[in-house]
Design a protein around this motif. Structure first.
Motif, mmCIF file in Angstrom:
data_model
loop_
_atom_site.group_PDB
_atom_site.id
_atom_site.type_symbol
_atom_site.label_atom_id
_atom_site.label_comp_id
_atom_site.label_asym_id
_atom_site.label_seq_id
_atom_site.Cartn_x
_atom_site.Cartn_y
_atom_site.Cartn_z
ATOM 1 N N ALA A 1 -1.840 6.144 5.780
ATOM 2 C CA ALA A 1 -2.092 7.280 6.679
ATOM 3 C C ALA A 1 -3.564 7.651 6.674
ATOM 4 C CB ALA A 1 -1.231 8.469 6.257
ATOM 5 N N ALA A 2 -4.215 7.626 5.505
ATOM 6 C CA ALA A 2 -5.636 7.972 5.434
ATOM 7 C C ALA A 2 -6.479 6.944 6.172
ATOM 8 C CB ALA A 2 -6.062 8.076 3.977
ATOM 9 N N ARG A 3 -6.140 5.665 6.035
ATOM 10 C CA ARG A 3 -6.906 4.624 6.726
ATOM 11 C C ARG A 3 -6.719 4.735 8.234
ATOM 12 N NH1 ARG A 3 -4.719 -0.938 5.679
ATOM 13 N NH2 ARG A 3 -3.232 0.335 6.212
ATOM 14 N N GLU A 4 -5.480 4.961 8.684
ATOM 15 C CA GLU A 4 -5.227 5.100 10.137
ATOM 16 C C GLU A 4 -5.944 6.313 10.709
ATOM 17 O OE1 GLU A 4 -1.001 5.155 10.424
ATOM 18 O OE2 GLU A 4 -0.825 2.965 10.235
ATOM 19 N N LYS A 5 -5.997 7.396 9.932
ATOM 20 C CA LYS A 5 -6.693 8.598 10.383
ATOM 21 C C LYS A 5 -8.194 8.332 10.510
ATOM 22 C CE LYS A 5 -7.265 13.453 9.217
ATOM 23 N NZ LYS A 5 -6.968 14.515 8.252
ATOM 24 N N GLU B 1 0.834 -1.196 0.000
ATOM 25 C CA GLU B 1 0.000 0.000 0.000
ATOM 26 C C GLU B 1 0.868 1.246 0.000
ATOM 27 O OE1 GLU B 1 -4.160 -0.393 2.108
ATOM 28 O OE2 GLU B 1 -2.545 -0.907 3.470
ATOM 29 N N ARG B 2 0.345 2.288 -0.566
ATOM 30 C CA ARG B 2 1.052 3.558 -0.561
ATOM 31 C C ARG B 2 1.004 4.157 0.844
ATOM 32 N NH1 ARG B 2 -1.120 6.508 -6.033
ATOM 33 N NH2 ARG B 2 -0.181 5.024 -7.473
ATOM 34 N N PRO B 3 2.052 4.873 1.214
ATOM 35 C CA PRO B 3 2.041 5.504 2.542
ATOM 36 C C PRO B 3 0.858 6.449 2.730
ATOM 37 C CG PRO B 3 4.260 5.555 1.625
ATOM 38 C CD PRO B 3 3.350 5.025 0.557
ATOM 39 N N SER B 4 0.443 7.133 1.687
ATOM 40 C CA SER B 4 -0.693 8.047 1.823
ATOM 41 C C SER B 4 -1.983 7.277 2.093
ATOM 42 C CB SER B 4 -0.844 8.901 0.566
ATOM 43 O OG SER B 4 -1.034 8.080 -0.567
ATOM 44 N N THR B 5 -2.117 6.087 1.497
ATOM 45 C CA THR B 5 -3.302 5.266 1.728
ATOM 46 C C THR B 5 -3.309 4.745 3.163
ATOM 47 O OG1 THR B 5 -3.218 4.584 -0.588
ATOM 48 C CG2 THR B 5 -4.609 3.278 0.875
#
Length: 92
Positions: A83-87, A77-81
């Motif tokens: 981070a968005a899921r964790e947020k 997974e991309r780091p941005s994906t």
């Protein structure tokens, strides 16, 4: 320098044309680039596009060849994906 030819320009519709002598060996239906350089008219043959091969007629010519199954590949997974899921999970 090669052989020198003399020709005239003439009106052709709304354009001015110059007829090229056959002795120059210019093939018909070729595109040219014309430019003025220091009062001289220079013609350059435009590069012809590469020919494309029509492969539509090849279908069924080699029935013993079977297409390969699609390759399954897994990606991280991309780091941005991430981070968005964790947020979203943290409720922020």
């Amino acid at each position: 320098m090669g052989k020198v030819y003399t020709t005239r320009s003439f009106k052709s519709g709304n354009s001015v044309a110059i007829r090229m002598p056959a002795g120059l060996g210019i093939e018909p239906d070729r595109e040219w680039i014309a430019e003025w350089v220091d009062g001289d008219l220079r013609l350059h043959a435009k590069e012809q596009p590469r020919r494309k091969i029509d492969v539509s007629g090849f279908a069924g010519k080699a029935p013993w060849l079977k297409p390969l199954p699609p390759e399954l590949r897994e990606f991280e997974e991309r780091p941005s994906t991430i981070a968005a899921r964790e947020k979203a999970e943290s409720g922020e």
